[in-house]
Scaffold this motif. Structure first.
Motif, mmCIF file in Angstrom:
data_model
loop_
_atom_site.group_PDB
_atom_site.id
_atom_site.type_symbol
_atom_site.label_atom_id
_atom_site.label_comp_id
_atom_site.label_asym_id
_atom_site.label_seq_id
_atom_site.Cartn_x
_atom_site.Cartn_y
_atom_site.Cartn_z
ATOM 1 N N SER A 286 23.365 61.670 56.111
ATOM 2 C CA SER A 286 23.471 62.958 55.231
ATOM 3 C C SER A 286 24.834 63.559 55.446
ATOM 4 N N GLY A 287 26.343 63.546 55.672
ATOM 5 C CA GLY A 287 27.215 63.271 55.539
ATOM 6 C C GLY A 287 27.516 62.920 54.458
ATOM 7 N N SER A 288 27.019 61.627 53.615
ATOM 8 C CA SER A 288 26.945 61.487 52.469
ATOM 9 C C SER A 288 26.770 62.117 51.130
ATOM 10 N N GLN A 289 25.236 62.141 51.647
ATOM 11 C CA GLN A 289 24.397 63.325 50.731
ATOM 12 C C GLN A 289 25.405 65.022 50.439
ATOM 13 N N TRP A 290 25.789 65.317 51.732
ATOM 14 C CA TRP A 290 26.843 66.570 51.576
ATOM 15 C C TRP A 290 27.779 66.679 50.786
ATOM 16 N N VAL A 291 28.076 65.143 50.864
ATOM 17 C CA VAL A 291 29.711 65.203 50.065
ATOM 18 C C VAL A 291 29.225 64.981 48.285
ATOM 19 N N SER A 292 28.401 64.238 48.311
ATOM 20 C CA SER A 292 28.070 64.473 47.125
ATOM 21 C C SER A 292 27.743 65.467 46.685
ATOM 22 N N ALA A 293 26.795 66.669 47.375
ATOM 23 C CA ALA A 293 25.892 67.782 47.378
ATOM 24 C C ALA A 293 27.224 69.036 46.271
ATOM 25 N N GLY A 294 28.691 68.361 47.668
ATOM 26 C CA GLY A 294 29.485 69.481 47.288
ATOM 27 C C GLY A 294 30.165 68.916 45.837
ATOM 28 N N ILE A 295 30.600 67.965 45.441
ATOM 29 C CA ILE A 295 30.662 67.404 44.523
ATOM 30 C C ILE A 295 30.168 67.807 42.862
ATOM 31 N N ASN A 296 28.869 67.732 43.330
ATOM 32 C CA ASN A 296 27.632 68.782 42.406
ATOM 33 C C ASN A 296 27.960 70.012 42.411
ATOM 34 N N ALA A 297 28.158 70.774 43.190
ATOM 35 C CA ALA A 297 27.798 71.778 43.132
ATOM 36 C C ALA A 297 29.440 72.790 42.727
ATOM 37 N N PHE A 298 30.412 72.051 42.776
ATOM 38 C CA PHE A 298 31.724 72.497 42.456
ATOM 39 C C PHE A 298 31.928 71.764 40.686
ATOM 40 N N PHE A 299 30.909 71.250 40.174
ATOM 41 C CA PHE A 299 31.241 70.425 39.169
ATOM 42 C C PHE A 299 29.753 71.157 38.124
ATOM 43 N N ILE A 300 28.907 71.755 38.800
ATOM 44 C CA ILE A 300 28.122 73.394 38.436
ATOM 45 C C ILE A 300 29.510 74.736 38.486
ATOM 46 N N LEU A 301 29.429 75.181 39.146
ATOM 47 C CA LEU A 301 30.118 76.196 39.464
ATOM 48 C C LEU A 301 31.521 76.003 38.612
ATOM 49 N N ALA A 302 32.168 74.916 38.290
ATOM 50 C CA ALA A 302 32.907 75.012 37.198
ATOM 51 C C ALA A 302 32.779 75.051 35.922
ATOM 52 N N ALA A 303 31.313 74.164 35.421
ATOM 53 C CA ALA A 303 31.194 74.854 33.787
ATOM 54 C C ALA A 303 30.576 76.175 33.754
ATOM 55 N N VAL A 304 29.937 76.752 34.354
ATOM 56 C CA VAL A 304 29.735 78.283 34.587
ATOM 57 C C VAL A 304 30.737 78.259 34.381
#
Length: 144
Positions: free
Chosen positions: A110-128
């Motif tokens: 679960s922690g690993s998935q949240w870390v990956s989710a945080g990285i994905n969210a960062f890239f999405i928000l940075a792209a936007v």
């Protein structure tokens, strides 16, 4: 005394303390690891946590204040969009497996998935943010 003046005073005090401690770290000829310098670095880290805590508290206060005094609809739309990005990032995250960390402990799936989710969210928000800045700049060029 207004809130702006109080905040300027707090920022000034924390800044001066941080500057003094940073100067003491840089003036010390020993290596940073171990000795007196390590205690000074610990103080700098503590100051950083204090500043982050103050920033989070102030952001929460001003968001709640803006929510009740301004247009609540726009605020809720923004918060909903952010939560949607986090949800998309979480479900698109790869990393639902345990991972060994450097200190020998295991990071849960679960922690690993949240870390990956945080990285994905960062890239999405940075792209936007980049797309919105380009669009804003293009509109300014067209309007001139």
């Amino acid at each position: 005394m207004g809130l702006h003046k109080i905040l300027k005073l707090i920022v000034g005090i924390v800044g001066i303390v941080a500057l003094v401690v940073a100067g003491m770290v840089w003036a010390n000829n020993e290596a940073i690891v171990g000795g007196d310098s390590q205690n000074l670095v610990d103080i700098m880290i503590l100051l950083a946590w204090i500043v982050i805590g103050i920033a989070v508290i102030l952001v929460a206060i001003f968001v709640i204040k803006g929510l009740f005094s301004g247009n609540a609809k726009n605020t809720l739309i923004g918060a909903g969009a952010f939560l949607l990005v986090v949800a998309i990032s979480y479900f698109a995250a790869s990393g639902a497996e345990e991972v060994a960390m450097k200190d020998g402990e295991m990071l849960s799936a679960s922690g690993s998935q949240w870390v990956s989710a945080g990285i994905n969210a960062f890239f999405i928000l940075a792209a936007v943010a980049i797309v919105l800045m380009v669009i804003s700049g293009a509109k300014k060029l067209v309007n001139k």
